[in-house]
Design a protein around this motif. Structure first.
Motif, PDB file in Angstrom:
ATOM      1  N   MET A   1      51.043 -25.129  54.311  1.00  0.00           N
ATOM      2  CA  MET A   1      49.994 -24.159  54.104  1.00  0.00           C
ATOM      3  C   MET A   1      48.672 -24.797  54.544  1.00  0.00           C
ATOM      4  SD  MET A   1      49.203 -21.921  50.630  1.00  0.00           S
ATOM      5  CE  MET A   1      50.911 -21.804  50.231  1.00  0.00           C
ATOM      6  N   THR A   2      47.866 -24.023  55.232  1.00  0.00           N
ATOM      7  CA  THR A   2      46.588 -24.541  55.726  1.00  0.00           C
ATOM      8  C   THR A   2      45.578 -24.638  54.580  1.00  0.00           C
ATOM      9  OG1 THR A   2      45.618 -22.385  56.220  1.00  0.00           O
ATOM     10  CG2 THR A   2      46.979 -23.398  57.957  1.00  0.00           C
ATOM     11  N   GLU A   3      44.492 -25.361  54.831  1.00  0.00           N
ATOM     12  CA  GLU A   3      43.436 -25.495  53.828  1.00  0.00           C
ATOM     13  C   GLU A   3      42.842 -24.129  53.478  1.00  0.00           C
ATOM     14  OE1 GLU A   3      39.035 -27.547  53.282  1.00  0.00           O
ATOM     15  OE2 GLU A   3      40.307 -28.219  54.933  1.00  0.00           O
ATOM     16  N   LEU A   4      42.646 -23.283  54.488  1.00  0.00           N
ATOM     17  CA  LEU A   4      42.108 -21.948  54.244  1.00  0.00           C
ATOM     18  C   LEU A   4      43.076 -21.118  53.402  1.00  0.00           C
ATOM     19  CD1 LEU A   4      40.007 -19.725  54.589  1.00  0.00           C
ATOM     20  CD2 LEU A   4      41.085 -19.163  56.786  1.00  0.00           C
ATOM     21  N   GLU A   5      44.355 -21.172  53.708  1.00  0.00           N
ATOM     22  CA  GLU A   5      45.350 -20.419  52.934  1.00  0.00           C
ATOM     23  C   GLU A   5      45.375 -20.885  51.481  1.00  0.00           C
ATOM     24  OE1 GLU A   5      48.545 -19.315  56.476  1.00  0.00           O
ATOM     25  OE2 GLU A   5      48.877 -21.099  55.247  1.00  0.00           O
ATOM     26  N   GLU A   6      45.297 -22.181  51.257  1.00  0.00           N
ATOM     27  CA  GLU A   6      45.270 -22.704  49.891  1.00  0.00           C
ATOM     28  C   GLU A   6      44.021 -22.238  49.156  1.00  0.00           C
ATOM     29  OE1 GLU A   6      45.913 -26.934  49.754  1.00  0.00           O
ATOM     30  OE2 GLU A   6      47.769 -26.769  50.908  1.00  0.00           O
ATOM     31  N   ALA A   7      42.879 -22.234  49.849  1.00  0.00           N
ATOM     32  CA  ALA A   7      41.627 -21.767  49.242  1.00  0.00           C
ATOM     33  C   ALA A   7      41.722 -20.272  48.940  1.00  0.00           C
ATOM     34  CB  ALA A   7      40.454 -22.059  50.173  1.00  0.00           C
ATOM     35  N   MET A   8      42.300 -19.502  49.855  1.00  0.00           N
ATOM     36  CA  MET A   8      42.459 -18.071  49.620  1.00  0.00           C
ATOM     37  C   MET A   8      43.347 -17.818  48.405  1.00  0.00           C
ATOM     38  SD  MET A   8      42.785 -16.537  53.496  1.00  0.00           S
ATOM     39  CE  MET A   8      42.957 -14.831  52.972  1.00  0.00           C
ATOM     40  N   PHE A  24      40.534  -7.689  47.577  1.00  0.00           N
ATOM     41  CA  PHE A  24      40.537  -6.970  48.854  1.00  0.00           C
ATOM     42  C   PHE A  24      39.820  -7.832  49.882  1.00  0.00           C
ATOM     43  CE2 PHE A  24      36.430  -6.085  47.231  1.00  0.00           C
ATOM     44  CZ  PHE A  24      35.622  -5.643  48.258  1.00  0.00           C
ATOM     45  N   PHE A  25      39.850  -7.407  51.136  1.00  0.00           N
ATOM     46  CA  PHE A  25      39.284  -8.206  52.226  1.00  0.00           C
ATOM     47  C   PHE A  25      37.856  -8.656  51.954  1.00  0.00           C
ATOM     48  CE2 PHE A  25      36.538  -8.118  56.020  1.00  0.00           C
ATOM     49  CZ  PHE A  25      36.905  -9.355  56.539  1.00  0.00           C
ATOM     50  N   GLY A  26      37.041  -7.787  51.402  1.00  0.00           N
ATOM     51  CA  GLY A  26      35.641  -8.127  51.143  1.00  0.00           C
ATOM     52  C   GLY A  26      35.468  -9.372  50.287  1.00  0.00           C
ATOM     53  N   ASP A  27      36.461  -9.681  49.471  1.00  0.00           N
ATOM     54  CA  ASP A  27      36.399 -10.883  48.633  1.00  0.00           C
ATOM     55  C   ASP A  27      36.550 -12.164  49.455  1.00  0.00           C
ATOM     56  OD1 ASP A  27      36.175  -9.586  46.081  1.00  0.00           O
ATOM     57  OD2 ASP A  27      38.317  -9.119  46.185  1.00  0.00           O
ATOM     58  N   ARG A  46      44.506 -10.449  57.042  1.00  0.00           N
ATOM     59  CA  ARG A  46      45.718  -9.619  57.128  1.00  0.00           C
ATOM     60  C   ARG A  46      46.965 -10.471  57.373  1.00  0.00           C
ATOM     61  NH1 ARG A  46      45.744  -4.130  58.440  1.00  0.00           N
ATOM     62  NH2 ARG A  46      47.408  -4.596  59.902  1.00  0.00           N
ATOM     63  N   ASN A  47      46.866 -11.445  58.278  1.00  0.00           N
ATOM     64  CA  ASN A  47      48.014 -12.303  58.565  1.00  0.00           C
ATOM     65  C   ASN A  47      48.396 -13.150  57.358  1.00  0.00           C
ATOM     66  OD1 ASN A  47      48.206 -11.342  61.186  1.00  0.00           O
ATOM     67  ND2 ASN A  47      46.948 -12.984  62.035  1.00  0.00           N
ATOM     68  N   THR A  48      47.399 -13.647  56.645  1.00  0.00           N
ATOM     69  CA  THR A  48      47.667 -14.485  55.476  1.00  0.00           C
ATOM     70  C   THR A  48      48.307 -13.664  54.365  1.00  0.00           C
ATOM     71  OG1 THR A  48      45.835 -15.943  56.040  1.00  0.00           O
ATOM     72  CG2 THR A  48      46.638 -16.038  53.774  1.00  0.00           C
ATOM     73  N   ILE A  49      47.787 -12.474  54.114  1.00  0.00           N
ATOM     74  CA  ILE A  49      48.363 -11.610  53.081  1.00  0.00           C
ATOM     75  C   ILE A  49      49.789 -11.231  53.457  1.00  0.00           C
ATOM     76  CG2 ILE A  49      48.191  -9.371  51.909  1.00  0.00           C
ATOM     77  CD1 ILE A  49      46.126 -11.580  51.074  1.00  0.00           C
ATOM     78  N   SER A  50      50.020 -10.931  54.727  1.00  0.00           N
ATOM     79  CA  SER A  50      51.374 -10.611  55.187  1.00  0.00           C
ATOM     80  C   SER A  50      52.314 -11.789  54.936  1.00  0.00           C
ATOM     81  CB  SER A  50      51.346 -10.259  56.666  1.00  0.00           C
ATOM     82  OG  SER A  50      52.645 -10.018  57.143  1.00  0.00           O
ATOM     83  N   LYS A  51      51.870 -12.988  55.258  1.00  0.00           N
ATOM     84  CA  LYS A  51      52.669 -14.193  55.033  1.00  0.00           C
ATOM     85  C   LYS A  51      52.962 -14.373  53.547  1.00  0.00           C
ATOM     86  CE  LYS A  51      52.427 -19.228  55.596  1.00  0.00           C
ATOM     87  NZ  LYS A  51      51.647 -20.333  56.191  1.00  0.00           N
ATOM     88  N   PHE A  52      51.947 -14.224  52.705  1.00  0.00           N
ATOM     89  CA  PHE A  52      52.122 -14.378  51.261  1.00  0.00           C
ATOM     90  C   PHE A  52      53.064 -13.310  50.694  1.00  0.00           C
ATOM     91  CE2 PHE A  52      47.788 -16.660  50.417  1.00  0.00           C
ATOM     92  CZ  PHE A  52      48.291 -17.801  51.022  1.00  0.00           C
ATOM     93  N   ARG A  53      53.008 -12.094  51.235  1.00  0.00           N
ATOM     94  CA  ARG A  53      53.919 -11.045  50.774  1.00  0.00           C
ATOM     95  C   ARG A  53      55.360 -11.377  51.154  1.00  0.00           C
ATOM     96  NH1 ARG A  53      52.285  -5.217  52.260  1.00  0.00           N
ATOM     97  NH2 ARG A  53      54.076  -4.824  50.931  1.00  0.00           N
ATOM     98  N   LYS A  54      55.576 -11.862  52.365  1.00  0.00           N
ATOM     99  CA  LYS A  54      56.931 -12.222  52.801  1.00  0.00           C
ATOM    100  C   LYS A  54      57.487 -13.365  51.958  1.00  0.00           C
ATOM    101  CE  LYS A  54      56.408 -10.641  57.530  1.00  0.00           C
ATOM    102  NZ  LYS A  54      56.182 -11.015  58.914  1.00  0.00           N
ATOM    103  N   LEU A  55      56.617 -14.301  51.551  1.00  0.00           N
ATOM    104  CA  LEU A  55      57.031 -15.422  50.712  1.00  0.00           C
ATOM    105  C   LEU A  55      57.070 -15.043  49.226  1.00  0.00           C
ATOM    106  CD1 LEU A  55      54.950 -18.265  52.421  1.00  0.00           C
ATOM    107  CD2 LEU A  55      57.425 -17.895  52.564  1.00  0.00           C
ATOM    108  N   GLU A  56      56.739 -13.783  48.925  1.00  0.00           N
ATOM    109  CA  GLU A  56      56.702 -13.254  47.563  1.00  0.00           C
ATOM    110  C   GLU A  56      55.728 -14.010  46.663  1.00  0.00           C
ATOM    111  OE1 GLU A  56      60.764 -12.954  46.213  1.00  0.00           O
ATOM    112  OE2 GLU A  56      61.175 -11.317  47.593  1.00  0.00           O
ATOM    113  N   ILE A  57      54.608 -14.422  47.253  1.00  0.00           N
ATOM    114  CA  ILE A  57      53.536 -15.074  46.504  1.00  0.00           C
ATOM    115  C   ILE A  57      52.611 -14.018  45.911  1.00  0.00           C
ATOM    116  CG2 ILE A  57      51.507 -16.577  46.706  1.00  0.00           C
ATOM    117  CD1 ILE A  57      53.057 -18.125  48.865  1.00  0.00           C
ATOM    118  N   VAL A  58      52.393 -12.931  46.654  1.00  0.00           N
ATOM    119  CA  VAL A  58      51.574 -11.803  46.187  1.00  0.00           C
ATOM    120  C   VAL A  58      52.376 -10.523  46.353  1.00  0.00           C
ATOM    121  CG1 VAL A  58      49.378 -12.922  46.770  1.00  0.00           C
ATOM    122  CG2 VAL A  58      50.437 -11.399  48.412  1.00  0.00           C
TER     123      VAL A  58
END
Length: 67
Positions: A1-8, A24-27, A46-58
């Motif tokens: 996981m990238t630093e940005l993904e971990e921060a998100m 939401f995106f504005g956050d 959008r790509n990060t949320i999609s990845k997290f959904r596929k991994l069942e994180i969100v």
């Protein structure tokens, strides 16, 4: 996981658990985690949320696009 993904992910946890609301995106256009500022463009979000959904994180709470 990238630093940005971990921060998100950390920012998402803060929003959901402490502020008790969906995120939401504005956050993520500009946010701070552990004193460091991050920015996520819409496509990155959008790509990060999609990845997290596929991994069942969100999970999707609601989709406000369209009616």
């Amino acid at each position: 996981m990238t630093e940005l993904e971990e921060a998100m992910l950390q920012h998402m946890k803060t929003i959901v658990l402490e502020e008790q609301r969906p995120f939401f995106f504005g956050d993520f256009a500009r946010f701070e985690v552990d004193g460091k500022e991050y920015r996520a463009k819409h496509g990155t979000y959008r790509n990060t949320i999609s990845k997290f959904r596929k991994l069942e994180i969100v999970e999707l709470d609601y989709n406000s696009a369209g009616t």
